[in-house]
Design a protein around this motif. Sequence first.
Motif, PDB file in Angstrom:
ATOM      1  N   LEU A  92      -0.546 -11.429  64.356  1.00  0.00           N
ATOM      2  CA  LEU A  92       0.097 -12.719  64.111  1.00  0.00           C
ATOM      3  C   LEU A  92       0.811 -12.741  62.767  1.00  0.00           C
ATOM      4  O   LEU A  92       1.913 -13.286  62.636  1.00  0.00           O
ATOM      5  N   ALA A  93       0.167 -12.162  61.745  1.00  0.00           N
ATOM      6  CA  ALA A  93       0.782 -12.139  60.414  1.00  0.00           C
ATOM      7  C   ALA A  93       2.074 -11.333  60.428  1.00  0.00           C
ATOM      8  O   ALA A  93       3.093 -11.733  59.833  1.00  0.00           O
ATOM      9  N   ARG A  94       2.083 -10.191  61.103  1.00  0.00           N
ATOM     10  CA  ARG A  94       3.294  -9.361  61.156  1.00  0.00           C
ATOM     11  C   ARG A  94       4.413 -10.047  61.934  1.00  0.00           C
ATOM     12  O   ARG A  94       5.588  -9.925  61.570  1.00  0.00           O
ATOM     13  N   GLU A  95       4.036 -10.760  62.983  1.00  0.00           N
ATOM     14  CA  GLU A  95       5.052 -11.489  63.734  1.00  0.00           C
ATOM     15  C   GLU A  95       5.624 -12.619  62.885  1.00  0.00           C
ATOM     16  O   GLU A  95       6.839 -12.914  62.949  1.00  0.00           O
ATOM     17  N   ALA A  96       4.770 -13.259  62.070  1.00  0.00           N
ATOM     18  CA  ALA A  96       5.252 -14.318  61.181  1.00  0.00           C
ATOM     19  C   ALA A  96       6.248 -13.764  60.172  1.00  0.00           C
ATOM     20  O   ALA A  96       7.272 -14.390  59.879  1.00  0.00           O
ATOM     21  N   VAL A  97       5.957 -12.574  59.638  1.00  0.00           N
ATOM     22  CA  VAL A  97       6.877 -11.933  58.701  1.00  0.00           C
ATOM     23  C   VAL A  97       8.179 -11.573  59.416  1.00  0.00           C
ATOM     24  O   VAL A  97       9.286 -11.745  58.882  1.00  0.00           O
ATOM     25  N   ARG A  98       8.070 -11.046  60.647  1.00  0.00           N
ATOM     26  CA  ARG A  98       9.277 -10.664  61.396  1.00  0.00           C
ATOM     27  C   ARG A  98      10.187 -11.870  61.602  1.00  0.00           C
ATOM     28  O   ARG A  98      11.416 -11.747  61.589  1.00  0.00           O
ATOM     29  N   ARG A  99       9.580 -13.042  61.773  1.00  0.00           N
ATOM     30  CA  ARG A  99      10.374 -14.255  61.981  1.00  0.00           C
ATOM     31  C   ARG A  99      10.769 -14.921  60.656  1.00  0.00           C
ATOM     32  O   ARG A  99      11.286 -16.039  60.640  1.00  0.00           O
ATOM     33  N   ASN A 100      10.459 -14.245  59.537  1.00  0.00           N
ATOM     34  CA  ASN A 100      10.812 -14.753  58.200  1.00  0.00           C
ATOM     35  C   ASN A 100      10.142 -16.076  57.860  1.00  0.00           C
ATOM     36  O   ASN A 100      10.655 -16.863  57.054  1.00  0.00           O
ATOM     37  N   LEU A 101       8.988 -16.351  58.489  1.00  0.00           N
ATOM     38  CA  LEU A 101       8.281 -17.601  58.187  1.00  0.00           C
ATOM     39  C   LEU A 101       7.737 -17.601  56.761  1.00  0.00           C
ATOM     40  O   LEU A 101       7.516 -18.677  56.189  1.00  0.00           O
ATOM     41  N   ASP A 102       7.538 -16.407  56.200  1.00  0.00           N
ATOM     42  CA  ASP A 102       7.004 -16.335  54.839  1.00  0.00           C
ATOM     43  C   ASP A 102       8.064 -16.654  53.792  1.00  0.00           C
ATOM     44  O   ASP A 102       7.748 -16.747  52.599  1.00  0.00           O
ATOM     45  N   ASP A 103       9.322 -16.818  54.192  1.00  0.00           N
ATOM     46  CA  ASP A 103      10.383 -17.156  53.246  1.00  0.00           C
ATOM     47  C   ASP A 103      10.511 -18.663  53.025  1.00  0.00           C
ATOM     48  O   ASP A 103      11.212 -19.095  52.116  1.00  0.00           O
ATOM     49  N   ASP A 104       9.867 -19.463  53.868  1.00  0.00           N
ATOM     50  CA  ASP A 104       9.948 -20.913  53.730  1.00  0.00           C
ATOM     51  C   ASP A 104       9.269 -21.359  52.430  1.00  0.00           C
ATOM     52  O   ASP A 104       8.173 -20.893  52.101  1.00  0.00           O
ATOM     53  N   PRO A 105       9.893 -22.239  51.641  1.00  0.00           N
ATOM     54  CA  PRO A 105       9.297 -22.671  50.365  1.00  0.00           C
ATOM     55  C   PRO A 105       7.896 -23.263  50.515  1.00  0.00           C
ATOM     56  O   PRO A 105       7.017 -23.001  49.692  1.00  0.00           O
ATOM     57  N   ALA A 106       7.685 -24.072  51.566  1.00  0.00           N
ATOM     58  CA  ALA A 106       6.357 -24.659  51.764  1.00  0.00           C
ATOM     59  C   ALA A 106       5.330 -23.567  52.063  1.00  0.00           C
ATOM     60  O   ALA A 106       4.190 -23.617  51.581  1.00  0.00           O
ATOM     61  N   THR A 107       5.748 -22.569  52.844  1.00  0.00           N
ATOM     62  CA  THR A 107       4.835 -21.453  53.129  1.00  0.00           C
ATOM     63  C   THR A 107       4.536 -20.670  51.863  1.00  0.00           C
ATOM     64  O   THR A 107       3.404 -20.239  51.640  1.00  0.00           O
ATOM     65  N   GLN A 108       5.561 -20.478  51.028  1.00  0.00           N
ATOM     66  CA  GLN A 108       5.347 -19.755  49.780  1.00  0.00           C
ATOM     67  C   GLN A 108       4.314 -20.452  48.901  1.00  0.00           C
ATOM     68  O   GLN A 108       3.484 -19.803  48.269  1.00  0.00           O
ATOM     69  N   ARG A 109       4.343 -21.782  48.897  1.00  0.00           N
ATOM     70  CA  ARG A 109       3.363 -22.532  48.099  1.00  0.00           C
ATOM     71  C   ARG A 109       1.964 -22.344  48.670  1.00  0.00           C
ATOM     72  O   ARG A 109       0.983 -22.194  47.927  1.00  0.00           O
ATOM     73  N   ARG A 110       1.850 -22.370  50.001  1.00  0.00           N
ATOM     74  CA  ARG A 110       0.537 -22.159  50.627  1.00  0.00           C
ATOM     75  C   ARG A 110       0.036 -20.743  50.360  1.00  0.00           C
ATOM     76  O   ARG A 110      -1.156 -20.528  50.105  1.00  0.00           O
ATOM     77  N   LEU A 111       0.941 -19.775  50.420  1.00  0.00           N
ATOM     78  CA  LEU A 111       0.552 -18.392  50.137  1.00  0.00           C
ATOM     79  C   LEU A 111       0.075 -18.242  48.699  1.00  0.00           C
ATOM     80  O   LEU A 111      -0.914 -17.554  48.430  1.00  0.00           O
ATOM     81  N   GLU A 112       0.773 -18.889  47.794  1.00  0.00           N
ATOM     82  CA  GLU A 112       0.380 -18.798  46.390  1.00  0.00           C
ATOM     83  C   GLU A 112      -0.978 -19.459  46.165  1.00  0.00           C
ATOM     84  O   GLU A 112      -1.814 -18.950  45.414  1.00  0.00           O
ATOM     85  N   ALA A 113      -1.211 -20.609  46.839  1.00  0.00           N
ATOM     86  CA  ALA A 113      -2.504 -21.290  46.708  1.00  0.00           C
ATOM     87  C   ALA A 113      -3.626 -20.412  47.244  1.00  0.00           C
ATOM     88  O   ALA A 113      -4.712 -20.324  46.650  1.00  0.00           O
ATOM     89  N   THR A 114      -3.376 -19.741  48.382  1.00  0.00           N
ATOM     90  CA  THR A 114      -4.393 -18.853  48.949  1.00  0.00           C
ATOM     91  C   THR A 114      -4.632 -17.665  48.036  1.00  0.00           C
ATOM     92  O   THR A 114      -5.768 -17.234  47.831  1.00  0.00           O
ATOM     93  N   ARG A 115      -3.546 -17.122  47.476  1.00  0.00           N
ATOM     94  CA  ARG A 115      -3.679 -15.999  46.540  1.00  0.00           C
ATOM     95  C   ARG A 115      -4.523 -16.399  45.329  1.00  0.00           C
ATOM     96  O   ARG A 115      -5.417 -15.658  44.902  1.00  0.00           O
ATOM     97  N   GLU A 116      -4.267 -17.579  44.791  1.00  0.00           N
ATOM     98  CA  GLU A 116      -5.029 -18.042  43.631  1.00  0.00           C
ATOM     99  C   GLU A 116      -6.491 -18.236  43.987  1.00  0.00           C
ATOM    100  O   GLU A 116      -7.383 -17.934  43.185  1.00  0.00           O
ATOM    101  N   ARG A 117      -6.752 -18.746  45.204  1.00  0.00           N
ATOM    102  CA  ARG A 117      -8.132 -18.947  45.632  1.00  0.00           C
ATOM    103  C   ARG A 117      -8.863 -17.611  45.742  1.00  0.00           C
ATOM    104  O   ARG A 117     -10.002 -17.485  45.313  1.00  0.00           O
ATOM    105  N   ILE A 118      -8.187 -16.615  46.306  1.00  0.00           N
ATOM    106  CA  ILE A 118      -8.804 -15.296  46.441  1.00  0.00           C
ATOM    107  C   ILE A 118      -9.082 -14.693  45.071  1.00  0.00           C
ATOM    108  O   ILE A 118     -10.168 -14.161  44.808  1.00  0.00           O
ATOM    109  N   LEU A 119      -8.098 -14.783  44.169  1.00  0.00           N
ATOM    110  CA  LEU A 119      -8.282 -14.227  42.832  1.00  0.00           C
ATOM    111  C   LEU A 119      -9.389 -14.957  42.077  1.00  0.00           C
ATOM    112  O   LEU A 119     -10.180 -14.328  41.352  1.00  0.00           O
ATOM    113  N   ALA A 120      -9.476 -16.289  42.240  1.00  0.00           N
ATOM    114  CA  ALA A 120     -10.545 -17.056  41.582  1.00  0.00           C
ATOM    115  C   ALA A 120     -11.905 -16.626  42.112  1.00  0.00           C
ATOM    116  O   ALA A 120     -12.865 -16.457  41.335  1.00  0.00           O
ATOM    117  N   ASP A 121     -12.002 -16.431  43.431  1.00  0.00           N
ATOM    118  CA  ASP A 121     -13.269 -15.976  44.014  1.00  0.00           C
ATOM    119  C   ASP A 121     -13.651 -14.604  43.474  1.00  0.00           C
ATOM    120  O   ASP A 121     -14.819 -14.341  43.183  1.00  0.00           O
TER     121      ASP A 121
END
Length: 301
Positions: A87-116
């Motif tokens: 699913l993640a690779r298909e999302a990348v293929r469809r460029n869903l990770d380029d959406d600004p709102a998605t980028q914010r969610r990705l950054e929030a998840t990244r920060e959560r992982i790094l904090a953990d």
Amino acid sequence: MRRCAVLTAAVLAALTLAACQRVDGDAGRPPEPGDRAVARVDGRPIWTSDVRREAVAQGLIGQGDALEPSSALFSRVLDEVVDQKLLAREAVRRNLDDDPATQRRLEATRERILADLLVEDVIDGAVTDEAIEALHREQLRQLQTSEELKVRLILTATQAEAEAVRGLVAAGAGFAAVAAERSIDPATRASGGDLGWTTLDVLPEPYAAALTTALAGTGPGAVTPPIETEDGWAVLTIEDRRAEAPPTLEQARPQIVRYLTYERVRQLLEQLRGRAEIEPLTGDAAPAAPAAKAPAAKDAA
């Protein structure tokens, strides 16, 4: 529905990790000592540690618990890991990770992982066997143990019945035998009114007050006068007394671990907040929004 929610969160985490992962020639190298590949998705390996980490994230196993590759649970979680990668690779293929709102969610998840990861690293250094044992010794040194009492109860419907059973005990009848025959308390009647070993602070206030008076008088063996309660009239006796045993290291370990974890994380956050410049932008501390400009005379007209 739960699986969809789990996969959605997992896909977001997979996208986040993919976004911060450095692409190099180590894709086939085990990420942990003794790790082994259990599947491949488009040539990229899935490791036993990937499956175990996902099982921990879902609360299916505890941190450090074993998860045998031959188990049904391992196979189920492996399927979910494969699904999330697809699913993640298909999302990348469809460029869903380029959406600004998605980028914010990705950054929030990244920060959560790094904090953990930071919290885990800090805890590994602070919550050691030596620290746990040292705090347990300090607790024992400061502990003021209370007294435990071995108490029995007879509960009756009326005050007159309570006076009657008290008279039987005073005449020599065994308290446990009278409780088994006359008490109306379903929880203790079969055991002869046995309330076990207890301390005064956990007993109902009328019980504690009557037993305190009994201890000040004849002590063990004393039978209290009838005590009115919500359920009827109670008569108590103290069979024995002893000093409360302090908790062993193994009994206290979970509470000590929680305390050390909380305290170390609190200290870390205090240090980080002290070094950071934090400016609240909501509530009373928020700067006032600039006032709207008055329209020019020609616009007002």
